[in-house]
Scaffold this motif. Structure first.
Motif, PDB file in Angstrom:
ATOM      1  N   ARG A  73      44.833  -4.241 123.550  1.00  0.00           N
ATOM      2  CA  ARG A  73      45.915  -5.069 124.076  1.00  0.00           C
ATOM      3  C   ARG A  73      45.343  -6.179 124.951  1.00  0.00           C
ATOM      4  N   TYR A  74      46.215  -7.093 125.338  1.00  0.00           N
ATOM      5  CA  TYR A  74      45.814  -8.231 126.147  1.00  0.00           C
ATOM      6  C   TYR A  74      46.547  -8.176 127.485  1.00  0.00           C
ATOM      7  N   MET A  75      45.831  -8.503 128.555  1.00  0.00           N
ATOM      8  CA  MET A  75      46.447  -8.566 129.872  1.00  0.00           C
ATOM      9  C   MET A  75      46.476 -10.025 130.326  1.00  0.00           C
ATOM     10  N   TRP A  76      47.685 -10.536 130.484  1.00  0.00           N
ATOM     11  CA  TRP A  76      47.902 -11.903 130.954  1.00  0.00           C
ATOM     12  C   TRP A  76      48.127 -11.834 132.450  1.00  0.00           C
ATOM     13  N   VAL A  77      47.261 -12.496 133.233  1.00  0.00           N
ATOM     14  CA  VAL A  77      47.292 -12.384 134.691  1.00  0.00           C
ATOM     15  C   VAL A  77      47.482 -13.767 135.303  1.00  0.00           C
ATOM     16  N   MET A  78      48.596 -13.952 136.015  1.00  0.00           N
ATOM     17  CA  MET A  78      48.902 -15.227 136.657  1.00  0.00           C
ATOM     18  C   MET A  78      48.766 -15.092 138.169  1.00  0.00           C
ATOM     19  N   GLY A  79      48.118 -16.083 138.788  1.00  0.00           N
ATOM     20  CA  GLY A  79      48.027 -16.081 140.236  1.00  0.00           C
ATOM     21  C   GLY A  79      46.595 -16.282 140.719  1.00  0.00           C
ATOM     22  N   PRO A  80      46.409 -16.138 142.056  1.00  0.00           N
ATOM     23  CA  PRO A  80      47.402 -15.665 143.004  1.00  0.00           C
ATOM     24  C   PRO A  80      48.452 -16.718 143.342  1.00  0.00           C
ATOM     25  N   THR A  81      49.679 -16.228 143.502  1.00  0.00           N
ATOM     26  CA  THR A  81      50.781 -17.060 143.948  1.00  0.00           C
ATOM     27  C   THR A  81      51.501 -16.294 145.049  1.00  0.00           C
ATOM     28  N   THR A  82      52.716 -16.683 145.386  1.00  0.00           N
ATOM     29  CA  THR A  82      53.504 -15.971 146.386  1.00  0.00           C
ATOM     30  C   THR A  82      54.901 -15.740 145.843  1.00  0.00           C
ATOM     31  N   TRP A  83      55.603 -14.806 146.448  1.00  0.00           N
ATOM     32  CA  TRP A  83      56.981 -14.561 146.018  1.00  0.00           C
ATOM     33  C   TRP A  83      57.840 -15.808 146.195  1.00  0.00           C
ATOM     34  N   SER A  84      57.662 -16.514 147.297  1.00  0.00           N
ATOM     35  CA  SER A  84      58.486 -17.700 147.543  1.00  0.00           C
ATOM     36  C   SER A  84      58.209 -18.787 146.512  1.00  0.00           C
ATOM     37  N   ALA A  85      56.955 -18.885 146.047  1.00  0.00           N
ATOM     38  CA  ALA A  85      56.627 -19.893 145.042  1.00  0.00           C
ATOM     39  C   ALA A  85      57.307 -19.596 143.711  1.00  0.00           C
ATOM     40  N   MET A  86      57.636 -18.327 143.468  1.00  0.00           N
ATOM     41  CA  MET A  86      58.284 -17.958 142.210  1.00  0.00           C
ATOM     42  C   MET A  86      59.721 -18.459 142.127  1.00  0.00           C
ATOM     43  N   ASP A  87      60.268 -18.940 143.243  1.00  0.00           N
ATOM     44  CA  ASP A  87      61.613 -19.519 143.210  1.00  0.00           C
ATOM     45  C   ASP A  87      61.636 -20.831 142.441  1.00  0.00           C
ATOM     46  N   THR A  88      60.467 -21.459 142.299  1.00  0.00           N
ATOM     47  CA  THR A  88      60.375 -22.729 141.579  1.00  0.00           C
ATOM     48  C   THR A  88      59.869 -22.482 140.163  1.00  0.00           C
ATOM     49  N   PRO A  89      60.699 -22.684 139.139  1.00  0.00           N
ATOM     50  CA  PRO A  89      60.270 -22.425 137.752  1.00  0.00           C
ATOM     51  C   PRO A  89      59.123 -23.336 137.338  1.00  0.00           C
ATOM     52  N   ILE A  90      58.338 -22.868 136.393  1.00  0.00           N
ATOM     53  CA  ILE A  90      57.260 -23.683 135.837  1.00  0.00           C
ATOM     54  C   ILE A  90      57.878 -24.879 135.123  1.00  0.00           C
ATOM     55  N   GLN A  91      57.365 -26.046 135.401  1.00  0.00           N
ATOM     56  CA  GLN A  91      57.936 -27.281 134.869  1.00  0.00           C
ATOM     57  C   GLN A  91      57.079 -27.861 133.742  1.00  0.00           C
ATOM     58  N   PRO A  92      57.725 -28.512 132.762  1.00  0.00           N
ATOM     59  CA  PRO A  92      59.177 -28.543 132.528  1.00  0.00           C
ATOM     60  C   PRO A  92      59.668 -27.177 132.042  1.00  0.00           C
ATOM     61  N   GLU A  93      60.680 -26.631 132.681  1.00  0.00           N
ATOM     62  CA  GLU A  93      61.087 -25.251 132.465  1.00  0.00           C
ATOM     63  C   GLU A  93      61.487 -24.976 131.018  1.00  0.00           C
ATOM     64  N   LYS A  94      62.330 -25.816 130.443  1.00  0.00           N
ATOM     65  CA  LYS A  94      62.799 -25.563 129.076  1.00  0.00           C
ATOM     66  C   LYS A  94      61.653 -25.648 128.077  1.00  0.00           C
ATOM     67  N   GLU A  95      60.801 -26.642 128.238  1.00  0.00           N
ATOM     68  CA  GLU A  95      59.670 -26.786 127.320  1.00  0.00           C
ATOM     69  C   GLU A  95      58.740 -25.576 127.418  1.00  0.00           C
ATOM     70  N   HIS A  96      58.514 -25.106 128.656  1.00  0.00           N
ATOM     71  CA  HIS A  96      57.672 -23.930 128.871  1.00  0.00           C
ATOM     72  C   HIS A  96      58.261 -22.710 128.174  1.00  0.00           C
TER      73      HIS A  96
END
Length: 254
Positions: A73-96
């Motif tokens: 299997r594959y493990m996709w690992v994003m970060g480090p980030t913060t919980w508060s940063a997750m309030d902002t969707p990856i842009q452009p959100e729809k394209e992503h």
């Protein structure tokens, strides 16, 4: 009463996760390609990460699991980030989102585990910049209400490493959400060549050299009292599928 019961179930993780309201978090997403669709899956994953997850807190690396029940299997690992940063969707959100749904989702089984791991720099060691290659992931299943004892175990191993292996990078991570699958606390060793795995096991002798004669048997008893079980996995970094490169800055992990 319901809230009290809920609190009791969360307590083992909360005890070792409390602290600052904004701290480093990694998102781990386990992916399994459909049989016969690995080429399409990898092509879509590489394209997606290099387009949407190539830098910053949204940057992602991909690892191939080479041992244990998750091998292949594959493990996709994003970060480090913060919980508060997750309030902002990856842009452009729809394209992503559309790209993921069109280029990856059709070639993968239903998403397996999704975990959010808090990184604890105070228990970790990143003495110098290095390039990620292989990871030895050691995961602990902590017994209920034994979170504080588990951290004391980690501190003792940390002391051993700092005295005997001060130049070796490792990270300590705590699962932010309660689960019934034994994924509570992880110690991750980062290494290069596979001959790392063939080194003699001198942990008992080293432990007693650092903590005193007879300390290792006492340590095993402490582990038995606070840990339900453990498991290990080998992860291999896949630069071709990742958005982030191999370089890890020591300063960014302090």
């Amino acid at each position: 009463m319901k809230n009290l019961i809920f609190l009791l179930f969360l307590l083992p993780v909360m005890v070792i996760s409390q602290g600052s309201t904004d701290y480093p978090v990694f998102t781990n997403l386990q992916l399994t390609p459909l049989p016969g669709k690995i080429v399409q899956f990898e092509q879509g994953l590489a394209e997606h990460n290099k387009k949407f997850h190539a830098d910053g807190g949204n940057g992602a690396r991909v690892y191939w699991v080479s041992s244990g029940k998750n091998a292949g299997r594959y493990m996709w690992v994003m970060g480090p980030t913060t919980w508060s940063a997750m309030d902002t969707p990856i842009q452009p959100e729809k394209e992503h989102n559309d790209h993921w749904n069109q280029k990856i989702a059709p070639f993968a089984e239903t998403v397996g585990r999704v975990d959010y791991w808090r990184f604890h720099p105070e228990y970790s060691n990143f003495p110098a910049d290095f390039d990620i290659d292989n990871l030895l992931v050691f995961v602990m299943d902590i017994k209920p209400f034994k979170g504080m004892q588990a951290i004391e175990i980690v501190k003792k191993v940390q002391k051993l490493y700092m005295e005997k292996y001060p130049d070796e990078p490792y990270g300590v991570y705590v699962n932010e959400l309660s689960n019934l699958e034994g994924q509570d606390l992880a110690w991750v060793d980062f290494f290069g060549n596979m001959n790392y795995m063939s080194r003699p096991d001198t942990f008992p002798q080293d432990f007693e050299a650092v903590h005193g004669e007879g300390s290792f048997m006492k340590f095993l008893k402490e582990v038995e009292d606070s840990v339900e079980g453990t498991h290990e996995e080998l992860w291999v970094y896949r630069p071709d599928l990742s958005g982030l490169g191999p370089k890890v800055s020591a300063a960014s992990r302090q």
